[in-house]
Design an enzyme around this catalytic site. Sequence first.
Site, short mmCIF file in Angstrom:
data_model
loop_
_atom_site.label_atom_id
_atom_site.label_comp_id
_atom_site.label_asym_id
_atom_site.label_seq_id
_atom_site.Cartn_x
_atom_site.Cartn_y
_atom_site.Cartn_z
N GLY A 1 -19.94 7.33 7.05
CA GLY A 1 -19.18 7.75 5.86
C GLY A 1 -19.96 7.35 4.63
N VAL A 2 -20.40 8.34 3.84
CA VAL A 2 -21.12 7.98 2.60
C VAL A 2 -20.35 8.52 1.40
CG1 VAL A 2 -23.52 7.36 3.04
CG2 VAL A 2 -22.85 9.73 3.36
N GLY A 3 -19.11 8.05 1.30
CA GLY A 3 -18.24 8.43 0.19
C GLY A 3 -18.42 7.49 -0.99
N ASN A 4 -17.35 7.28 -1.73
CA ASN A 4 -17.43 6.51 -2.98
C ASN A 4 -18.03 5.12 -2.80
OD1 ASN A 4 -16.32 8.36 -4.84
ND2 ASN A 4 -14.32 8.03 -3.90
N VAL A 5 -17.54 4.38 -1.82
CA VAL A 5 -18.04 3.01 -1.64
C VAL A 5 -19.45 3.05 -1.04
CG1 VAL A 5 -17.71 0.80 -0.48
CG2 VAL A 5 -15.72 2.05 -1.33
N ALA A 6 -19.60 3.78 0.05
CA ALA A 6 -20.86 3.70 0.80
C ALA A 6 -22.04 4.29 0.04
CB ALA A 6 -20.70 4.38 2.16
N TYR A 7 -21.78 5.26 -0.82
CA TYR A 7 -22.89 5.79 -1.63
C TYR A 7 -23.49 4.65 -2.47
CZ TYR A 7 -25.31 7.96 -5.50
OH TYR A 7 -26.25 8.27 -6.45
N LYS B 1 0.86 -1.19 0.00
CA LYS B 1 0.00 0.00 0.00
C LYS B 1 0.89 1.23 0.00
CE LYS B 1 -4.55 0.97 0.92
NZ LYS B 1 -5.78 0.21 0.72
N1 LIG Z 1 -12.67 2.54 -2.70
C1 LIG Z 1 -12.52 1.23 -2.64
O1 LIG Z 1 -12.72 0.51 -3.62
C2 LIG Z 1 -12.13 0.59 -1.33
C3 LIG Z 1 -12.20 1.29 -0.15
N2 LIG Z 1 -11.90 0.66 1.03
C4 LIG Z 1 -11.99 1.39 2.28
O2 LIG Z 1 -13.34 1.84 2.47
C5 LIG Z 1 -13.34 3.10 3.13
C6 LIG Z 1 -14.08 4.12 2.29
O3 LIG Z 1 -13.45 4.25 1.03
P1 LIG Z 1 -13.99 5.26 -0.08
O4 LIG Z 1 -15.46 5.25 -0.08
O5 LIG Z 1 -13.26 4.95 -1.31
O6 LIG Z 1 -13.45 6.63 0.51
P2 LIG Z 1 -14.10 8.08 0.41
O7 LIG Z 1 -13.04 9.03 0.80
O8 LIG Z 1 -14.79 8.27 -0.90
O9 LIG Z 1 -15.24 8.01 1.53
C7 LIG Z 1 -14.99 8.08 2.89
C8 LIG Z 1 -16.03 9.01 3.47
O10 LIG Z 1 -15.90 9.00 4.89
C9 LIG Z 1 -16.09 10.31 5.36
N3 LIG Z 1 -15.49 10.45 6.68
C10 LIG Z 1 -14.18 10.58 7.01
N4 LIG Z 1 -14.04 10.65 8.35
C11 LIG Z 1 -15.30 10.54 8.86
C12 LIG Z 1 -15.82 10.53 10.18
N5 LIG Z 1 -15.04 10.66 11.25
N6 LIG Z 1 -17.16 10.37 10.34
C13 LIG Z 1 -17.96 10.25 9.27
N7 LIG Z 1 -17.52 10.27 8.00
C14 LIG Z 1 -16.22 10.40 7.80
C15 LIG Z 1 -15.47 11.19 4.29
O11 LIG Z 1 -15.96 12.52 4.34
C16 LIG Z 1 -15.89 10.46 3.02
O12 LIG Z 1 -17.11 10.93 2.50
C17 LIG Z 1 -11.87 3.43 3.38
O13 LIG Z 1 -11.50 2.96 4.65
C18 LIG Z 1 -11.14 2.63 2.31
O14 LIG Z 1 -9.80 2.34 2.66
C19 LIG Z 1 -11.56 -0.66 1.08
C20 LIG Z 1 -11.51 -1.40 -0.06
C21 LIG Z 1 -11.71 -0.81 -1.37
C1 LIG Z 2 -8.99 -0.01 -3.59
C2 LIG Z 2 -8.47 -1.33 -4.03
C3 LIG Z 2 -8.40 -1.39 -5.50
C4 LIG Z 2 -7.25 -1.84 -3.40
C5 LIG Z 2 -7.04 -1.48 -1.98
O1 LIG Z 2 -6.12 -0.74 -1.68
C6 LIG Z 2 -7.94 -1.96 -0.94
O2 LIG Z 2 -8.69 -2.92 -1.16
O3 LIG Z 2 -7.90 -1.40 0.17
#
Ligand SMILES: NC(=O)C1=CN([C@@H]2O[C@H](COP(=O)(O)OP(=O)(O)OC[C@H]3O[C@@H](n4cnc5c(N)ncnc54)[C@H](O)[C@@H]3O)[C@@H](O)[C@H]2O)C=CC1
Ligand SMILES: CC(C)CC(=O)C(=O)O
EC number: 1.4.1.9
Length: 365
Positions: free
Chosen positions: A180-186, A80
């Site tokens: 957290g409703v970012g990329n994944v959670a949305y 990572k």
């Molecule tokens: N994007 C992916 O494909 C993958 C993501 N993950 C993990 O999933 C999690 C979310 O990833 P993404 O959605 O890509 O990230 P993202 O950055 O799009 O979403 C995270 C969200 O959490 C919010 N946030 C941060 N701190 C907070 C808090 N204290 N309380 C409430 N909300 C808070 C942010 O404002 C943001 O909207 C991360 O831990 C990431 O490492 C794991 C595997 C794959």
């Molecule tokens: C976002 C993935 C493609 C790889 C990764 O770093 C993860 O699963 O946490």
Amino acid sequence: MEIFKYMETYDYEQLVFCQDKQSGLKAIIAIHDTTLGPALGGTRMWTYESEEAAIEDALRLAKGMTYKNAAAGLNLGGGKTVIIGDPRKDKNEEMFRAFGRYIQGLNGRYITAEDVGTTVADMDLIHEETNFVTGISPAFGSSGNPSPVTAYGVYRGMKAAAKEAFGTDSLEGKVIAVQGVGNVAYNLCRYLHEEGAQLIVTDINKEAVQRAVDEFGAKAVDPEDIYSVECDIYAPCALGATINDSTIPLLKAKVIAGAANNQLRETRHGDQIHEMGIVYAPDYVINAGGVINVADELYGYNRDRALKRVEGIYSNIERVIEISKRDSIPTYAAADRLAEERIERMRNSRSQFLLNSQHILRHRS
Ligand SMILES: NC(=O)C1=CN([C@@H]2O[C@H](COP(=O)(O)OP(=O)(O)OC[C@H]3O[C@@H](n4cnc5c(N)ncnc54)[C@H](O)[C@@H]3O)[C@@H](O)[C@H]2O)C=CC1
Ligand SMILES: CC(C)CC(=O)C(=O)O
């Protein structure tokens, strides 16, 4: 932090510090274990409180990738990167190109992808300098943003955990607290809403919350209130370590199933929630959809094949629960057992000599 001591304790292979004055790049690439293959894991860009916090995050996340890739059945090791900086202000083209050259310098020992704070556009810039990057634009025949596929995997894994806790894998009518409703959670919320779940959401980003309220009829709560809401399932989808001494006493959920990496602050917190009878879907098993999807690029990307494999996260969670019951251990330990056994099997498998392009005998073949 005594870096070598830490690396020795958890058996890390390599830690690479990358600095480029002109672009402001300060990146740390951590490679944990390459027994199964090249290390694949995303690049996180974040404003760390200290350099030590950044190093620790890189190390913890890299080890998580070793276990994630092994448990998902991928022939990939774990690594990572963290880039120190504010993804909203500090990015520039030269930074990602400079970072791409560092990755190229590792000659395939590490392959990157997106994580929190990085995007497909950033991966495209890295791709200008190296092929050891995944999750680049579909225009290049690539898989694009992994987040929707990660969400699908989390949805599948959540259903398997729900089956164990409630006797049915239907999420209709279940109250689900999403942190957290970012990329994944949305994207996860969309699946849950379509199945008739009731959503409670929080985020430090007000626009992200509003979108979930508008599109999925979610109820919004303040970030500090998400732990104590009355709900069936808690879905941590922001950053790590949210299952800890302060939050565990507040939890009402019967299931914990979410996307965030490194959800347990310490393993003893996994023991505690197990004793409380909470069904915990281990983070790196349930959130493997993204890495399964980008890893498919290494074979020439086929979305149907990737999604089929991601669907299998349901049975992987079932398998972890089975091991947990069989061996009377918490699910996080059962997941570790699953991953470690696979790595050991491959490490110990008999290898016969095969001439390859690096060997001194290559000119004689
Ligand atoms: N994007 C992916 O494909 C993958 C993501 N993950 C993990 O999933 C999690 C979310 O990833 P993404 O959605 O890509 O990230 P993202 O950055 O799009 O979403 C995270 C969200 O959490 C919010 N946030 C941060 N701190 C907070 C808090 N204290 N309380 C409430 N909300 C808070 C942010 O404002 C943001 O909207 C991360 O831990 C990431 O490492 C794991 C595997 C794959
Ligand atoms: C976002 C993935 C493609 C790889 C990764 O770093 C993860 O699963 O946490």
